[in-house]
Design an enzyme around this catalytic site. Sequence first.
Site, short mmCIF file in Angstrom:
data_model
loop_
_atom_site.label_atom_id
_atom_site.label_comp_id
_atom_site.label_asym_id
_atom_site.label_seq_id
_atom_site.Cartn_x
_atom_site.Cartn_y
_atom_site.Cartn_z
NE ARG A 52 5.21 12.93 83.03
CZ ARG A 52 4.55 12.08 82.26
NH1 ARG A 52 3.90 12.53 81.21
NH2 ARG A 52 4.55 10.79 82.53
CD GLU B 63 -0.24 16.99 84.92
OE1 GLU B 63 0.16 17.66 83.95
OE2 GLU B 63 -0.60 15.82 84.83
CG HIS C 2 -1.53 14.05 81.85
ND1 HIS C 2 -0.56 14.19 82.81
CD2 HIS C 2 -1.00 13.23 80.92
CE1 HIS C 2 0.51 13.50 82.47
NE2 HIS C 2 0.26 12.89 81.33
C1 8YV Z 1 -0.31 8.40 81.29
C2 8YV Z 1 1.51 9.73 80.35
O1 8YV Z 1 -1.28 7.54 80.85
O2 8YV Z 1 2.34 7.72 79.51
C3 8YV Z 1 2.62 8.81 80.05
O3 8YV Z 1 3.77 9.20 80.36
O4 8YV Z 1 1.70 10.83 80.76
C4 8YV Z 1 0.11 9.24 80.12
O5 8YV Z 1 0.06 8.45 78.98
C5 8YV Z 1 -0.95 9.21 82.38
O6 8YV Z 1 0.02 10.07 82.88
C6 8YV Z 1 -1.49 8.28 83.48
O7 8YV Z 1 -0.49 7.42 83.90
#
Ligand code: 8YV
Length: 323
Positions: A240, A269, A287
């Site tokens: 993250r 972001e 992302h």
């Molecule tokens: C999400 C992600 O698909 O799963 C997560 O924690 O960060 C990604 O796989 C994206 O953030 C949209 O929800």
Amino acid sequence: MSRPAILVARYVLPELLERLSQHFEVESNQADQPLPQPELIDRLQGKRGVFVTASERIDAGLLDACPDLRAVCTMAVGYNNIDVAACTARGILVSNTPDVLTESTADFGFALMLAAARRITESERFLREGRWTHCTYTLMNGVDVYGRTLGIFGMGRIGQAIARRGALGFGMKVIYHNRNRLSPDIEATLGARWVDKDTLLREADHLLLVVPYSPTVHHAIGAGEFARMKPTATLTNIARGGVVDDAALVGALRAGRIAAAALDVYEGEPKLNPGLLEVPNVVLTPHIASATAATRKAMADLAAENLIAALTGGTPPTPVPSS
Ligand code: 8YV
């Protein structure tokens, strides 16, 4: 008895809306523009459940303003955008989508690391800009991956999948740092060794960040950590934004304190630290680590399955641990 009303806060495939409509009065956001918080609250009035992604902020203020909510189901494995303790205190179920995205995300994290190590995106820009005139001894020399030391910060499902790729596919020595150690048999299967954070920084040739975000890991990788890494090391962040101090990363890349980086997530972001757009030795993606068509469908289907179960007396398959 009237059917519960739900909000699907972001785009999903039409057939999934159809499936949800078999159980609920569905309000959707197929335009897929993230809803400003006041509009999200407004559209959640009278709703029993909400389908969200990692972009929507579900905090105590929203929950107080939306007293009918009983289920928050996110299409993501990470859920730091959701105040789980506040949901739990109100008897609201929270679910996420683990497992279904593990392999796609691990593939992408490993691909980003390879791209950083071998300067793939830098090389493509060089070629597209017409700067390639002849091959030379030092042209786009990168750093090796095969047989080197893979360091993993955060050894959950995705971290373990990345370890398998490194150990079994690339002959890498795998070290990891995690709040909790893996069992000896899992460590043996992965060929992974737990080390403290300082050792991880000093020994990793390629450091991958896959730790779930929480305030305890905010800026876990900053100037002090870059100073302890090898100057030939690469850093890849698919965890993250905020786990890395992006401003410090820009400085480290400019000064050559590490060789290269690859980022799929960013502080603030979709806005980025502008320095990241200037340094050549960083791979940048928006992302998309879980973004294959099959995996996005599996994530959305699982989030919907949780929502249906939560609001129709079933057992949600993947609730997050209640805080
Ligand atoms: C999400 C992600 O698909 O799963 C997560 O924690 O960060 C990604 O796989 C994206 O953030 C949209 O929800």
